[in-house]
Structure formats: C-alpha cells, structure tokens
Design an enzyme around this catalytic site. Structure first.
Site, PDB file in Angstrom:
ATOM      1  N   SER A   7       0.655  -3.664  -1.886  1.00 19.60           N
ATOM      2  CA  SER A   7      -0.130  -3.269  -0.708  1.00 19.60           C
ATOM      3  C   SER A   7       0.245  -1.907  -0.140  1.00 19.60           C
ATOM      4  CB  SER A   7      -0.013  -4.333   0.381  1.00 19.60           C
ATOM      5  OG  SER A   7      -0.825  -5.443   0.078  1.00 19.60           O
ATOM      6  N   LYS A  55      -2.622   0.367   0.404  1.00 15.75           N
ATOM      7  CA  LYS A  55      -3.416   0.436   1.632  1.00 15.75           C
ATOM      8  C   LYS A  55      -3.129   1.700   2.446  1.00 15.75           C
ATOM      9  CE  LYS A  55      -4.066  -4.562   2.243  1.00 15.75           C
ATOM     10  NZ  LYS A  55      -3.170  -5.243   1.289  1.00 15.75           N
ATOM     11  N   SER A  75      -1.474  -6.473   6.738  1.00 19.79           N
ATOM     12  CA  SER A  75      -1.728  -6.245   5.313  1.00 19.79           C
ATOM     13  C   SER A  75      -2.874  -7.118   4.809  1.00 19.79           C
ATOM     14  CB  SER A  75      -0.458  -6.502   4.482  1.00 19.79           C
ATOM     15  OG  SER A  75      -0.555  -5.870   3.221  1.00 19.79           O
ATOM     16  N   LYS A  95       4.866   0.454   5.892  1.00 22.67           N
ATOM     17  CA  LYS A  95       4.035  -0.509   5.165  1.00 22.67           C
ATOM     18  C   LYS A  95       4.855  -1.293   4.153  1.00 22.67           C
ATOM     19  CE  LYS A  95       0.065  -2.364   4.326  1.00 22.67           C
ATOM     20  NZ  LYS A  95       0.824  -3.600   4.000  1.00 22.67           N
TER      21      LYS A  95
END
Length: 288
Positions: free
Chosen positions: A61, A64, A116, A223
């Site tokens: 992820s 992203k 997420s 993140k």
C-alpha cells in the site's frame, strides 16, 4: 546421579543456544533489518544508513502515495465522487463504502491514506481517470516525470501483481514530492478521522494504521503497507528539534520494532554530530 547429569547437560545446552538478553534486545545500531529487507534512513536529507535501497520490491500500500499524489494534482478536494461498483467490491483493507454512495474527494483521500482503504482508493482512481488501467497509466507517466527509474505500477491500491515494483530510494523521492502538498502532509499525520457521505446520512470512523502516529515522539507520517509478497513496509518521517529523520523500510518482518530503532539511531547520530560541532566551536573560541 544419571538423571542429575542429564539435567546439567540440558541446562548448559539451553544456555549456549539461547542468545544473551543484551543481544536479543539490541536495536540499531544495534539492530539490523535483516538481510532480506530494504531500508534507507536520511537525516535532514542526507543518507545515514541503507541496505538494499536500490533493490526492486513490491511496495504493497505504499503504492497509495503515488495514487494520492495524482488525485491531489488532478482533482479538487471538494469534488464529489460516486462510488463505483469496482470500488465497492475491492478486497483487502476497506472502510466499507457502498456502490452509489457519494463522498467528497478529501474524505475518500483520508480513508485511503489513514486507513489504507482499498475501496476508497479505487473510487478516487475511477473518478479521476474513469478506470483503473487509465489511472495506472497516469501513475507510470508521473513516475517517469519524477525520474523514478526503478518504479512501475500495475494497480492503484498495491495488491501483489506482476509489474508492480519500486525501491526504497525511489520512494524517498516520491514521498518528498507528495509531502510538499499540505493536504497530503496533514492527512498522513492524523491519528484518526471521521468522514461522512455527501448527504451526511452515514458516518465512517477509522484510525491510522501507522502505529507511530501518536506513539512515537515527533512522528509526522507517512504510510504503511503489507502483502504476502511485499512483507511489512513503511515510510516514516519524524521531526524533533530541527532534526528530520526519514525512513523507508520494505520487506520487513518486524516493522514496529525496527522502525522506532532506526529512527532513534538517526536522532542519536544527529545529536552527536551537533555536539561535536558545538564542541569544536567552543574550543576554537577558547584558543588564543
């Protein structure tokens, strides 16, 4: 006597095979992220420590970050997004948006970066580009424009898939670019959030999946990502006393033990170097 002797042998073998407590708890440096991991630590923009930083790996992820950058560059935060069928059916991490529901871009972006959420991420991508393949093309064009020569995207969420890879070094460049945008920097630093549909009929609450936020002093984001192929991934930024430590960690097994230790090592090095500079200045001032 025979039983006693066997007991002694077992005790000695156990002590020899078990690592001493001091070693078992060591962290950088100190601790190592493991030969299979990749990491890059920067102090105020300068490389402090790295391992396999140019090795191409699936980013989970962390993908992203690029998705969010494209959204912020191509959509307005108050734009209204209608959740597509494909978005509502996304697998993995989700916040439960429903087909046909309408949300503002800023709210879906919050769900994407903080929780997420794959469903929110896909809804944003479909809104901006019309389809996932079209959005992925935008991602790869942006990667090329940023000079990310070891980065390629094949989906917008970070699912394990052929053709999706990046490096710790490329992720530094990408994240630094995203952090220039106030909306991105603000969202990744939030510990929790509540969003509503555009009509206000339904509220969704979620917490930041980045465990450093609110727990590690000075953490400002950024993140997390986890898949079977990617392992545990993390991009983290922390700031204290005009010192900024930036960490990218990929393909780890102990993300939440290693990340604080690597960040601590960065702050410790920065303080030590600062003390040395101050010491030299004081000595220079005292010299005849």
């Amino acid at each position: 006597m025979k039983i006693f002797s066997l007991s002694i042998i077992f005790l000695v073998a156990t002590l020899c095979l078990s690592p001493p407590p001091a070693l078992a708890k060591r962290h950088p440096g100190g601790a190592k992220a493991g030969n299979g991991s990749s990491y890059l630590v920067l102090i105020n923009g300068k490389t402090f420590r790295e391992q396999n930083a140019d090795l191409r790996r699936p980013p989970a992820s962390l993908t992203k970050i690029m998705t969010a950058l494209i959204i912020l560059e191509r959509a307005r935060l108050d734009d209204v997004v209608t959740v597509s069928r494909a978005a509502a059916g996304e697998t993995g991490s989700r916040v439960g948006v429903r087909r046909g529901e309408r949300f503002r871009v800023r709210d879906l972006l919050a769900a994407s970066l903080i929780a997420s959420a794959n469903d929110a991420t896909r809804a944003l991508a479909d809104h901006v580009a019309g389809s996932q393949p079209a959005f992925v093309q935008l991602m790869n064009e942006r990667a090329h424009a940023l000079g990310l020569g070891d980065t390629r995207f094949s989906n917008v969420c970070g699912h394990d898939q052929k053709g999706l890879y990046t490096t710790a070094r490329d992720l530094v460049i990408l994240t630094e670019r995203a952090l220039r945008l106030p909306a991105f920097a603000d969202l990744v630093a939030q510990r929790s959030m509540r969003i509503q549909t555009a009509t206000g009929r339904r509220t969704i609450a979620f917490h930041n999946v980045n465990r450093l936020i609110g727990r590690y002093a000075g953490a400002r984001g950024v993140k997390t990502g986890t898949t079977p192929n990617a392992g545990q991934c993390l991009v983290a930024v922390a700031e204290r006393d005009n010192i900024r430590v930036f960490l990218v960690l990929m393909h780890s097994r102990k993300r939440w033990q290693l990340a604080p230790a690597l960040l601590d090592a960065g702050f410790a090095r920065a303080r030590a170097e600062n003390l040395q500079v101050v010491g030299r200045r004081e000595n220079d001032a005292a010299a005849p």
